[in-house]
Design a protein around this motif. Sequence first.
Motif, PDB file in Angstrom:
ATOM      1  N   MET A   1       0.947  -1.343   0.048  1.00 33.09           N
ATOM      2  CA  MET A   1       0.007   0.031   0.076  1.00 33.09           C
ATOM      3  C   MET A   1       0.806   1.117   0.069  1.00 33.09           C
ATOM      4  O   MET A   1       1.778   1.275   0.788  1.00 33.09           O
ATOM      5  N   ILE A   2       0.482   2.179  -0.859  1.00 34.26           N
ATOM      6  CA  ILE A   2       1.183   3.546  -0.984  1.00 34.26           C
ATOM      7  C   ILE A   2       0.318   4.600  -0.306  1.00 34.26           C
ATOM      8  O   ILE A   2      -0.757   4.537  -0.812  1.00 34.26           O
ATOM      9  N   MET A  14      -4.075  13.073  -9.604  1.00 38.76           N
ATOM     10  CA  MET A  14      -2.975  12.654 -10.796  1.00 38.76           C
ATOM     11  C   MET A  14      -2.383  11.402 -10.279  1.00 38.76           C
ATOM     12  O   MET A  14      -2.158  10.478 -10.944  1.00 38.76           O
ATOM     13  N   VAL A  15      -1.475  11.485  -9.096  1.00 35.00           N
ATOM     14  CA  VAL A  15      -0.639  10.507  -8.839  1.00 35.00           C
ATOM     15  C   VAL A  15      -1.504   9.270  -7.955  1.00 35.00           C
ATOM     16  O   VAL A  15      -1.040   8.150  -8.545  1.00 35.00           O
ATOM     17  N   GLY A  16      -2.361   9.366  -7.500  1.00 34.42           N
ATOM     18  CA  GLY A  16      -3.056   8.525  -6.917  1.00 34.42           C
ATOM     19  C   GLY A  16      -3.825   7.604  -8.260  1.00 34.42           C
ATOM     20  O   GLY A  16      -3.594   6.407  -8.189  1.00 34.42           O
ATOM     21  N   THR A  17      -4.123   8.307  -9.071  1.00 30.96           N
ATOM     22  CA  THR A  17      -4.816   7.738 -10.133  1.00 30.96           C
ATOM     23  C   THR A  17      -3.936   6.772 -10.956  1.00 30.96           C
ATOM     24  O   THR A  17      -4.115   5.568 -11.399  1.00 30.96           O
ATOM     25  N   TYR A  18      -2.830   7.165 -11.299  1.00 32.57           N
ATOM     26  CA  TYR A  18      -1.652   6.825 -12.027  1.00 32.57           C
ATOM     27  C   TYR A  18      -1.153   5.456 -11.162  1.00 32.57           C
ATOM     28  O   TYR A  18      -1.076   4.449 -11.735  1.00 32.57           O
ATOM     29  N   GLY A  23      -1.416  -0.693 -10.465  1.00 26.66           N
ATOM     30  CA  GLY A  23      -1.754  -1.950  -9.753  1.00 26.66           C
ATOM     31  C   GLY A  23      -1.278  -1.652  -8.150  1.00 26.66           C
ATOM     32  O   GLY A  23      -1.617  -2.608  -7.537  1.00 26.66           O
ATOM     33  N   TYR A  24      -1.155  -0.599  -7.688  1.00 23.30           N
ATOM     34  CA  TYR A  24      -0.759  -0.187  -6.347  1.00 23.30           C
ATOM     35  C   TYR A  24      -2.242   0.141  -5.645  1.00 23.30           C
ATOM     36  O   TYR A  24      -3.274   0.471  -5.862  1.00 23.30           O
ATOM     37  N   GLN A  42      -2.686   1.736  11.251  1.00 21.23           N
ATOM     38  CA  GLN A  42      -2.300   1.210   9.948  1.00 21.23           C
ATOM     39  C   GLN A  42      -0.936   1.575   9.320  1.00 21.23           C
ATOM     40  O   GLN A  42      -0.521   2.669   9.800  1.00 21.23           O
ATOM     41  N   ARG A  43      -0.298   0.668   8.649  1.00 27.76           N
ATOM     42  CA  ARG A  43       1.093   1.050   8.120  1.00 27.76           C
ATOM     43  C   ARG A  43       1.356   0.830   6.659  1.00 27.76           C
ATOM     44  O   ARG A  43       0.697  -0.544   6.226  1.00 27.76           O
ATOM     45  N   PRO A  44       1.593   1.603   5.962  1.00 25.92           N
ATOM     46  CA  PRO A  44       1.798   1.413   4.573  1.00 25.92           C
ATOM     47  C   PRO A  44       3.126   0.631   3.976  1.00 25.92           C
ATOM     48  O   PRO A  44       3.983   0.697   4.967  1.00 25.92           O
ATOM     49  N   ASP A  45       3.405   0.328   2.874  1.00 28.02           N
ATOM     50  CA  ASP A  45       4.720  -0.087   2.392  1.00 28.02           C
ATOM     51  C   ASP A  45       5.491   1.147   2.287  1.00 28.02           C
ATOM     52  O   ASP A  45       6.928   0.857   2.215  1.00 28.02           O
TER      53      ASP A  45
END
Length: 234
Positions: A1-2, A14-18, A23-24, A42-45
């Motif tokens: 997860m990012i 823009m960044v989220g959609t890309y 696949g993220y 929660q913790r992202p990668d």
Amino acid sequence: MIWVVDDDPELRKMVGTYLIDQGYDVRCLCDAKQLEARLEFQRPDLVVLDLMLPGDDGLTVLRRLRDAGDDLPVVMLTARADGVDRIIGLEQGADDYLGKPFLPRELTARIEAVLRRRSSVPAGTPLADGAQVTFGDNQLDLAARTLIRNGSAQVITSGEFSLLAAFVQHPHRPLSRERLIELARGPESDTDSRSMDVQVSRVRKLIEADPSRPRYLQTVWGYGYVFVPDGSSR
């Protein structure tokens, strides 16, 4: 997860959609308060963190993470082109940086590079017998990606680990800054010599009793650096 943390709604979208298209799993946040509140459960990668945030800026957030012993991978976004913010970001423990404006594909490449460094070690690293390297009061475990100093685990970012791993694989061999960039970051990296000096300085603080008089990561004047496992003078 990012997680993407930026106060610009158009850039977040823009960044989220890309990244979703790549696949993220993505979460978009607008400031430090949202980030730190979500980190409580929660913790992202990885976090893509903008430098210029309202309230506490990105450097302040990054500093708090590192001071708390959190090695969460962070790619810092900076707006200035002169490189000052980038150097400061590395000094505070960012794994990588990217200046605005940028191509989404370049951001993805940097995210993937940081995640690769976190999940694996550079090519040629021994991962079976002899994966632990001891020098002075330090023990580097190449398989577990941990650094122990005086019996205590040290917080080490993926970039710092990759650099130290490159050094310990080439003991007593002077390495130019360009060669270190290739070994630690990859041949396609655009990391510059000044940024590499900053990373070496950070690694020295992790392993040296007196970073101003380094024993293990010694300077080769006019060339680069050399790893001396026994800490003797060259």
